[in-house]
Design a protein around this motif. Structure first.
Motif, PDB file in Angstrom:
ATOM      1  N   TYR A   1       0.827  -1.175  -0.042  1.00 33.72           N
ATOM      2  CA  TYR A   1      -0.151   0.044   0.048  1.00 33.72           C
ATOM      3  C   TYR A   1       0.769   1.231   0.034  1.00 33.72           C
TER       4      TYR A   1
ATOM      5  N   ASN B   1      -9.809   9.547 -14.405  1.00 28.10           N
ATOM      6  CA  ASN B   1      -9.118   9.470 -13.143  1.00 28.10           C
ATOM      7  C   ASN B   1      -9.926   9.599 -11.874  1.00 28.10           C
TER       8      ASN B   1
ATOM      9  N   SER C   1      -0.052   4.958  -5.842  1.00 28.75           N
ATOM     10  CA  SER C   1      -0.427   6.302  -6.094  1.00 28.75           C
ATOM     11  C   SER C   1      -1.843   6.754  -5.319  1.00 28.75           C
ATOM     12  N   LYS C   2      -2.204   7.794  -5.578  1.00 30.42           N
ATOM     13  CA  LYS C   2      -3.384   8.298  -4.853  1.00 30.42           C
ATOM     14  C   LYS C   2      -4.661   7.566  -5.255  1.00 30.42           C
ATOM     15  N   ASN C   3      -4.669   7.380  -6.676  1.00 32.03           N
ATOM     16  CA  ASN C   3      -5.717   6.674  -7.216  1.00 32.03           C
ATOM     17  C   ASN C   3      -5.576   5.211  -6.861  1.00 32.03           C
ATOM     18  N   GLU C   4      -4.622   4.663  -6.798  1.00 31.09           N
ATOM     19  CA  GLU C   4      -4.347   3.153  -6.605  1.00 31.09           C
ATOM     20  C   GLU C   4      -4.847   3.012  -4.894  1.00 31.09           C
ATOM     21  N   LYS C   5      -4.260   3.797  -3.983  1.00 34.06           N
ATOM     22  CA  LYS C   5      -4.911   3.782  -2.836  1.00 34.06           C
ATOM     23  C   LYS C   5      -6.480   3.754  -2.611  1.00 34.06           C
ATOM     24  N   GLY C   6      -6.906   4.983  -3.451  1.00 33.88           N
ATOM     25  CA  GLY C   6      -8.497   5.006  -3.619  1.00 33.88           C
ATOM     26  C   GLY C   6      -9.141   3.579  -3.754  1.00 33.88           C
TER      27      GLY C   6
ATOM     28  N   THR D   1      -8.849   1.286  -1.026  1.00 39.74           N
ATOM     29  CA  THR D   1      -9.972   1.514  -0.043  1.00 39.74           C
ATOM     30  C   THR D   1     -11.234   1.103  -0.501  1.00 39.74           C
TER      31      THR D   1
END
Length: 794
Positions: A557, A667, A561-566, A569
């Motif tokens: 984790y 995105n 990237s931000k999107n990947e973390k989103g 989640t």
């Protein structure tokens, strides 16, 4: 200027004239739902009430009159579908579609369905009710052919109408039976993997039945040549104008678990979507008989039905009733092949396939003691290495007509059981419930055994005899359950428990739907029609959240990237639902595709990997193989001197899935809702022509559901921007014996196959929303809400 103005007026007038002519022509072609029709061979006036969804309610003085009229009204709504259905098994599609259908025709003509049909018909009792009423039904169809309107499809493709015969009925049942089978898709592929890489590569495939942990309870050498079979047959079925049967759900709840103390019956057979859809509903009432049934085009008795006394339906058993055998030619005479006692001659069948706008094609098919040689029927096989297909349907006596007649005319549970026992193939789970409180299921099919150690998941040895069938089992050994102590029966194409220690081999589907069905049924004891209707439209998997945990545990984790973390989640909070506004299924299914691609494509190759994605084995693998950290498949054989791990493959797959979704959907992860990618369009065979698509196809629609949830709207795993739904519930039926006159049903599009009919697509929105309509049986209500068509004896 005046000349231009006049020219515009002329063009406008011409356009109006053409439009008017098309409207008039379309109105002329509409089915006749009211008025009077003279009909030969009926004894007394027969009345048909078409309800607000176009379902015919036939009131006749005798069963023979009712069947004459059924044939007529069935034909006026579904004659084009009937025409296609009867042409598949004998290999006659090329007559109307040309050489594009030739591969399909060569394969089916070689299977031997037509020959098996002729043999079965020759032994029929011509005085039996099943035969007599079948002939009345066919006479009704043929009277419509003679006197009714010609469907627009006949004119567009230039095909002449021909009379229907009882052989057409048998050929339709034969195609249906073949479409149930899975061995021809899976066995060659597994043989290819074994021959190339060894048995270690098959440990993760669960071909020993070890993956089928949620089981229905009983209450009693040349690898590439083989995989060509799998690829060819899968392609033929996918491109067929009539879709194959592929799965199904059903459960029947005993009175002890229902709110009103009566049996509730639910069934939704899973079939490839098409337009028109698979089933035609009709309600027949005579002084001594009543039945509300769902009929295949061109067949006289319904495979699904109910009346005031009992209800029945089906799911696919998924047993293995096809075996492939490697035969051995005589090295000096290719017309002979080896058998255990020496060499013998092949039987040869000569078939002539007529091709529209081209010369006839002569097909010579060799037939061994096991069955037809597939090398003569499909491309890509070495002619020197003949492979025979052994199929129970063509090898055992075909009693399908008497069977379905008995199912639809049973007087008791014991009578119904006799009808089930007549079906040698296909393998079905026949589900039953009645007004007396009985619930039951029986597996149909002539089951058999081989010598110990013979694995029918592979192509077998045809020469020595050691891999031949050694025993056919009595029907009493078939899996079944009658009035079990747990007070319900169900089927979701999962494997039954062993009988006498024998676990029946087959191509069963994963436990997802079975687990969800039992999870919902077990704790609840006050079921009613409304709660069952919610269950039959259930979009939740209890397996996928478990898979997600495994996926996430293999991703770091901190480096995302931000999107990947989103996305992670979103997946962590997912409960397995597949509703229109859910985001998680969009991420999950893309990740699963890349996991499968990165795990299996290096060994299988692109073509065979695509074939693998269309097998039930692939569906079984996902949860189990992914949990095996030591699986041999993790290593990419194309990368030299590197051995990939599970963590590397799953992390790479996640990265690729996210990149693909960002490219396709943008995105903003919260905008990746399931409705944007999960779409359904019901395709008519002529709807593939762009100019005709809007006329004949129904949709596209954004739909909920997914692979292997109860609302099984299934699709192929792919990197495409859309998951195009290939099939799903072909009908949803709920029969509540506490209020049987108001039981519920729904069809995917509509009752009629005539695009000019108002009932061509009038159920589609209800179906997509999980809603229902009545299967009316109360005559007063039927008369009050229906149009009236009267058939007068000529």
């Amino acid at each position: 200027m005046k000349t231009l103005k006049n020219a515009i007026l002329v063009l406008l007038a011409l356009l109006i004239s053409i439009t008017t002519a098309l409207v008039v022509y379309g109105f002329y072609l509409k089915p006749k739902y009211e008025g009077k029709v003279p009909l030969k061979n009926i004894q007394k006036e027969t009345t048909v009430y078409f309800d607000e969804f176009g379902v015919p309610h036939i009131y006749a003085s005798s069963s023979k009159d009712a069947m004459e009229v059924l044939g007529y009204v069935h034909a006026q709504d579904r004659l084009w579908q009937m025409e296609l259905m009867r042409r598949i098994a004998p290999g006659r599609l090329s007559e109307i579609f040309g050489s594009v259908a030739l591969k399909n025709d060569k394969f089916f003509a070689g299977l031997g369905i037509e020959e098996a049909s002729a043999k079965a018909i020759a032994s029929l009792d011509k005085n039996s009710p099943s035969y007599q009423l079948t002939m009345a039904y066919l006479d009704g169809i043929n009277q419509y052919i003679d006197e009714g309107k010609t469907p627009i499809e006949f004119s567009l493709v230039g095909v002449k109408k021909e009379k229907f015969t009882i052989k057409d009925v048998y050929n339709i049942f034969g195609y249906m039976s073949f479409s149930f089978a899975m061995a021809q898709k899976s066995d060659p592929l597994l043989t290819d993997i074994r021959n190339k890489y060894g048995m270690n590569y098959l440990k993760d495939f669960g071909i020993d039945g070890s993956f089928n942990t949620t089981r229905i309870k009983n209450a009693k050498e040349q690898p590439q040549e083989y995989v060509a079979i799998a690829n060819s047959v899968a392609s033929l079925l996918d491109q067929s104008p009539i879709p194959p049967f592929v799965g199904s759900n059903s459960w029947v709840i005993a009175p002890q678990k229902t709110k009103n103390g009566k049996v509730i019956f639910a069934n939704d057979p899973h079939i490839g979507f098409s337009e028109p859809g698979t089933w035609y509903e009709a309600h027949i009432v005579t002084p001594d008989f009543e039945l509300y049934g769902c009929y295949l085009a061109g067949t006289p008795y319904p495979l699904l039905g109910h009346n005031r006394e009992y209800a029945y339906g089906l799911t696919m058993f998924e047993n293995d009733d096809i075996d492939l055998y490697q035969e051995e030619n005589n090295p000096y005479d290719s017309n002979k092949y080896r058998i255990p006692t020496g060499f013998t001659n092949y039987e040869t069948r000569k078939k002539i396939i007529k091709v529209k706008d081209s010369a006839d094609v002569v097909l010579n098919v060799k037939v061994s003691r096991h069955g037809p040689i597939m090398n003569d029927m499909i491309d890509g096989l070495n002619k020197e290495k003949p492979v025979a297909m052994s199929w129970i349907y063509t090898q055992q006596p075909i009693q399908i007509l008497d069977a379905v007649y008995t199912l639809s005319h049973a007087k008791s549970k014991e009578d119904f059981h006799k009808g089930v026992a007549l079906i040698a193939a296909p393998g079905l789970n026949v589900m039953y419930g009645d007004a007396k409180g009985n619930v039951a299921w029986w597996a149909t099919g002539k089951l058999y055994k081989h010598n110990e150690g013979v694995n029918t998941n592979f192509v077998l040895d045809g020469a020595s005899g050691k891999d031949d069938i050694t025993e056919y089992l009595d029907f009493s050994k078939n899996p079944s359950a009658e009035n079990p102590a747990w007070n319900y029966i169900y089927s979701a194409n999962n494997q039954p428990e062993p009988i006498d220690g024998f676990l029946y081999p087959g191509y069963y589907l994963p436990e997802d739907r079975a687990r969800r069905i039992t999870q919902l049924l077990d704790p609840k004891s006050n079921w009613d029609k409304e709660s069952v209707s919610k269950m039959i439209f259930d979009n939740t998997s209890i397996v996928t959240p478990e898979v997600v945990k495994n996926l996430i545990s293999n991703v770091n984790y901190n480096v995302l990237s931000k999107n990947e973390k989103g996305a992670i989640t979103t997946l962590k909070s997912w409960k397995g639902s597949n509703n229109l506004n859910d985001v998680a299924p969009t991420i999950y299914n893309k990740w699963i595709y890349f996991y499968l691609k990165n795990t299996f494509e290096d060994e299988l190759g692109a073509t065979n990997f695509k074939q693998f994605l269309g097998t039930h084995i692939m569906k079984q693998i996902v949860a189990k193989q992914m949990s095996n950290i030591n699986s041999i498949w993790w290593d990419n054989i194309a990368s030299k001197n590197v051995k990939e791990t599970r963590r590397q493959i799953l992390s790479k797959s996640f990265k690729e899935a996210m990149a693909s979704l960002e490219k396709q959907l943008g995105n903003s992860v919260p905008s990746w809702t399931w409705n944007r990618v999960h779409v359904l369009e019901h395709q008519h065979p002529l709807g593939k022509v762009v100019a005709l698509r809007r006329i004949f196809n129904v949709g596209p629609f954004e739909v909920p559901g997914s692979n292997e949830v109860v609302n099984n709207q299934f699709f192929d795993y792919t990197d495409d921007a859309k998951y195009v739904v290939k099939g799903g519930p072909s009908t949803r039926r709920i029969i509540d014996f506490s209020d049987v006159e108001n039981s519920w049903s729904i069809l995917p599009t509509g009752q009629s196959g005539n695009p000019m009919s108002s009932h061509y697509s009038d159920q589609a929105e209800l179906y997509n929303a999980g809603k229902f309509r009545k299967m009316k049986m109360n005559k007063a209500e039927i008369v009050r809400t229906s149009t009236k068509l009267v058939f007068i004896a000529k």
